[in-house]
Write a protein that holds these residues in place. Structure first.
Motif, short mmCIF file in Angstrom:
data_model
loop_
_atom_site.label_atom_id
_atom_site.label_comp_id
_atom_site.label_asym_id
_atom_site.label_seq_id
_atom_site.Cartn_x
_atom_site.Cartn_y
_atom_site.Cartn_z
N UNK A 145 65.00 120.77 -25.48
CA UNK A 145 65.96 120.96 -26.57
C UNK A 145 67.27 120.23 -26.26
N UNK A 146 67.85 119.62 -27.28
CA UNK A 146 69.12 118.89 -27.11
C UNK A 146 70.17 119.36 -28.11
N UNK A 147 70.10 120.62 -28.50
CA UNK A 147 71.05 121.13 -29.49
C UNK A 147 72.47 121.03 -28.94
N UNK A 148 73.37 120.69 -29.81
CA UNK A 148 74.78 120.62 -29.43
C UNK A 148 75.21 119.28 -28.87
N UNK A 149 74.30 118.32 -28.78
CA UNK A 149 74.68 116.99 -28.29
C UNK A 149 74.78 116.02 -29.46
N UNK A 150 75.81 115.19 -29.42
CA UNK A 150 75.91 114.13 -30.42
C UNK A 150 74.95 113.00 -30.03
N UNK A 151 74.96 111.94 -30.79
CA UNK A 151 74.03 110.84 -30.55
C UNK A 151 74.21 110.24 -29.16
N UNK A 186 66.89 114.45 -33.25
CA UNK A 186 68.18 115.14 -33.28
C UNK A 186 68.14 116.50 -32.61
N UNK A 187 66.95 117.09 -32.48
CA UNK A 187 66.87 118.44 -31.92
C UNK A 187 66.18 118.51 -30.56
N UNK A 188 65.38 117.49 -30.21
CA UNK A 188 64.65 117.55 -28.94
C UNK A 188 64.29 116.17 -28.43
N UNK A 189 63.95 116.14 -27.14
CA UNK A 189 63.46 114.93 -26.49
C UNK A 189 62.06 115.25 -25.99
N UNK A 190 61.11 114.39 -26.35
CA UNK A 190 59.76 114.55 -25.82
C UNK A 190 59.71 113.83 -24.47
N UNK A 191 59.21 114.54 -23.47
CA UNK A 191 59.21 114.04 -22.10
C UNK A 191 57.80 114.06 -21.55
N UNK A 212 75.35 116.97 -18.83
CA UNK A 212 75.60 115.99 -19.89
C UNK A 212 76.62 116.53 -20.87
N UNK A 213 76.55 117.81 -21.18
CA UNK A 213 77.56 118.41 -22.08
C UNK A 213 78.95 118.33 -21.48
N UNK A 214 79.06 118.57 -20.17
CA UNK A 214 80.37 118.44 -19.51
C UNK A 214 80.86 117.01 -19.57
N UNK A 215 79.96 116.06 -19.37
CA UNK A 215 80.33 114.65 -19.43
C UNK A 215 80.78 114.26 -20.83
#
Length: 165
Positions: free
Chosen positions: A104-110, A133-138, A158-161
């Motif tokens: 999940x990548x919620x809360x991250x911009x592009x 926009x909502x997740x990364x498939x790994x 990443x959010x801190x960065x």
């Protein structure tokens, strides 16, 4: 008398000097021909960067050197740990458990999603396959690959960065 806005020249100069420094460190050879070709490649690369920045929807990058330095050293540590795990799996194939999973990548911009996906791919044993926009498939090579990403430690970094960009 109105105050004039700062000229962007120092920013361009810093970027070009940074590119040239990285090129010199990676090259290791300093003949006149190679230095001139390196300078040319830095100018061309920076020119392409400037052209692309004007055409993309991604917000202009604002650099926070200390945040980036802290994140870079943390990521290098993760790369080393993952490299050791992958080497161990080479010698003990029972540790291999290839699988696809979503993070999940919620809360991250592009830009945050790009940094996160690239960080996942740089870590040995994992590859970002698809980014939405909502997740990364790994794709993970080891069973611990999924557990390592599901603890959201990298996402928090990443959010801190990306904070206050």
């Amino acid at each position: 008398m109105p105050k004039m806005p700062p000229k962007p020249y120092p920013r361009h100069l810093i970027a070009l000097v940074g590119l040239a420094t990285i090129w010199c460190l990676l090259s290791g050879r300093y003949t006149a021909l190679l230095l001139s070709l390196g300078a040319l490649s830095c100018l061309v690369s920076y020119g392409f960067y400037q052209k692309i920045v004007g055409q993309t929807k991604i917000a202009s990058l604002r650099f926070h050197p200390w945040k980036q330095l802290i994140y870079t050293f943390w990521l290098i540590g993760e790369i080393v740990k993952s490299s050791i795990a992958v080497i161990g799996a080479i010698f003990n194939t029972k540790k291999l458990a290839p699988q696809f999973f979503d993070v999940e990548v919620s809360g991250l911009d592009e830009m945050g999603r790009v940094i996160y996906a690239n960080s996942i791919t740089r870590t040995p044993g994992t590859v970002s396959v698809d980014v939405s926009e909502t997740e990364i498939q790994v794709h993970g090579l080891l069973a611990r690959s999924k557990a390592g990403l599901m603890d959201n430690k990298m996402l928090a970094k990443v959010r801190q960065l990306a904070a206050n960009r």
